[in-house]
Design a protein around this motif. Structure first.
Motif, short mmCIF file in Angstrom:
data_model
loop_
_atom_site.label_atom_id
_atom_site.label_comp_id
_atom_site.label_asym_id
_atom_site.label_seq_id
_atom_site.Cartn_x
_atom_site.Cartn_y
_atom_site.Cartn_z
N PRO A 27 0.80 -1.23 0.00
CA PRO A 27 0.00 0.00 0.00
C PRO A 27 0.83 1.28 0.00
CG PRO A 27 -0.11 -1.11 2.14
CD PRO A 27 0.54 -2.06 1.18
N SER A 30 1.94 1.24 -4.06
CA SER A 30 1.08 0.81 -5.15
C SER A 30 0.09 1.89 -5.57
CB SER A 30 0.30 -0.45 -4.75
OG SER A 30 -0.62 -0.81 -5.75
N LYS A 33 -3.67 1.17 -4.79
CA LYS A 33 -4.19 1.32 -3.43
C LYS A 33 -4.13 2.80 -3.06
CE LYS A 33 -2.89 -3.36 -2.08
NZ LYS A 33 -2.15 -4.23 -1.14
N LYS A 40 -7.33 8.68 -5.65
CA LYS A 40 -8.62 8.00 -5.70
C LYS A 40 -9.38 8.40 -6.96
CE LYS A 40 -11.90 5.47 -3.81
NZ LYS A 40 -12.97 5.63 -4.82
N TYR A 43 -7.74 6.61 -9.81
CA TYR A 43 -8.05 5.18 -9.71
C TYR A 43 -9.48 4.90 -10.20
CZ TYR A 43 -8.74 0.59 -7.51
OH TYR A 43 -9.01 -0.74 -7.27
N PRO A 184 0.93 5.97 -4.44
CA PRO A 184 -0.36 5.91 -3.74
C PRO A 184 -1.07 7.26 -3.64
CG PRO A 184 1.43 4.92 -2.44
CD PRO A 184 2.05 5.72 -3.53
N LYS A 207 -5.49 6.23 5.71
CA LYS A 207 -4.60 5.49 4.81
C LYS A 207 -3.15 5.61 5.28
CE LYS A 207 -7.86 4.29 1.94
NZ LYS A 207 -8.27 2.87 1.77
N ASP A 210 -2.38 3.18 8.00
CA ASP A 210 -2.22 1.80 7.54
C ASP A 210 -0.77 1.48 7.19
OD1 ASP A 210 -4.92 1.39 7.84
OD2 ASP A 210 -5.41 1.72 5.72
#
Length: 358
Positions: A27, A30, A33, A40, A43, A184, A207, A210
């Motif tokens: 994550p 990538s 992710k 976002k 993506y 990311p 995020k 994480d």
């Protein structure tokens, strides 16, 4: 026949494995992710485009199968009615692609203009201060420089930004063409030597949690023999922690060695390294004169040279022979050979360069 069949099976297995592995990724590295608003949105566009094109492929395959079955040649079969020059078919296969292009283009163009809007970068409050954080990114062979011009802070290799807000970037290069990319967080942006490119990124706090608040950035433009090793780290932290980091960096003083070995290392540094490297986070030096990474807070960095483990052994190996790790770098041959005891002392001194961690 059996030999050919075995090869076909092996090729199939390899193809399936490649397809599966292509979807793997940590994550913190990538693009699949996403960890922020920009990533976002990009993506979602990828998934939307993939869905549209998958539908197109399915329709084409179904039509192809129907044609193969229905219009296959049969014994004594009559030649089917010919439809060359059918205006109806020509309109259909012209209009449908145009509709598909429009369906893909509208959200893509809207997202492009939205992400290209950096007008808020220069927005100022009543006191004349910028309301948003702006970072000047400068790419070098093969390292990264980050200047917080409004805050009077200059760092390298570790980019520190607050979460849950837009951070704006001015991106340029000090030598040749590079490309600034944090997978990311959003798509890459070219770093050119003759002009400045601008964009913004953001990081969602959940995020960041994480991945322990660390993301990885890379150069995405082939720039020389050590292009693959032109990495940097992104520390995405809450606003209050970022404010504390800013205060620590702004109040940083000249480092004072705490041991005899580090004191000797300071002497070695002043004799061999200080002409290129700075050890305080000041941005007083003109960009044209910044030939090597700023080493302020070096002791708190995540890596050595962007790619090696952050410890004294790795540091000594890097100083001793940087060419073996980053071929073509500008540090190779830039200083005299150091004896083992000088390397030990210099490494001890550099590892003590910490800001805000007394």
């Amino acid at each position: 026949m059996k030999k050919w069949l075995r090869k076909w099976r092996l090729a199939t297995v390899i193809a399936v494995l490649a397809l599966v592995l292509s979807g793997c990724g940590e994550p913190f590295l990538s693009a699949l992710k996403p960890a922020g608003e920009v990533a976002k949105q990009q993506y979602d566009l990828i998934l939307f485009s993939l869905g549209i094109m998958t539908l197109v492929v399915i329709v084409v395959v179904v039509l192809f199968a129907i044609v193969l079955v229905r219009f296959r040649r049969k014994n004594n079969s009559e030649i089917p009615k010919q439809v060359e020059g059918s205006h109806t078919l020509e309109i259909i296969w012209t209009v449908i692609p145009i509709i598909i292009i429009l369906v893909l283009a509208v959200p893509t163009v809207a997202a492009t203009f939205s992400q290209g809007d950096v007008s808020a970068m220069d927005k100022k409050d009543k006191d004349g201060n910028r309301e948003n954080l702006v970072v000047n990114v400068r790419a070098h062979l093969y390292w990264w420089e980050f200047e917080y011009e409004d805050l009077g802070i200059l760092t390298s290799q570790d980019l520190v930004i607050p979460t849950d807000q837009k951070v704006y970037f001015n991106v340029e290069s000090a030598d040749i063409k590079h490309s600034f990319w944090i997978p990311p967080l959003g798509g890459k942006l070219d770093a050119n030597p003759e002009n400045v490119n601008k964009f913004f990124l953001s990081v969602d706090q959940d995020k960041a949690d994480d991945v322990n608040n660390i993301f990885y950035g890379k150069c995405a433009e082939l720039c020389g023999p050590s292009h693959a090793y032109m990495d940097f780290k992104v520390k995405a932290i809450p606003q209050d922690e970022f404010d504390q980091w800013v205060a620590d960096m702004q109040n940083a003083e000249e480092p004072v060695p705490t041991s005899e070995l580090a004191k000797k290392g300071e002497e070695v540094f002043n004799d061999s390294c200080i002409s290129c490297h700075a050890v305080t986070p000041s941005n007083d030096t003109p960009p044209q004169a910044r030939t090597a990474p700023n080493l302020a807070d070096f002791g708190n960095r995540e890596t050595v040279a962007g790619i090696l483990e952050h410890n004294e052994e790795s540091l000594k190996e890097w100083i001793k022979d940087p060419e073996q790790f980053k071929p073509g770098n500008k540090m190779t041959g830039a200083y005299p050979d150091l004896k083992d005891d000088e390397l030990d002392a210099l490494a001890a001194y550099l590892m003590e360069l910490k800001v805000g961690n007394e």
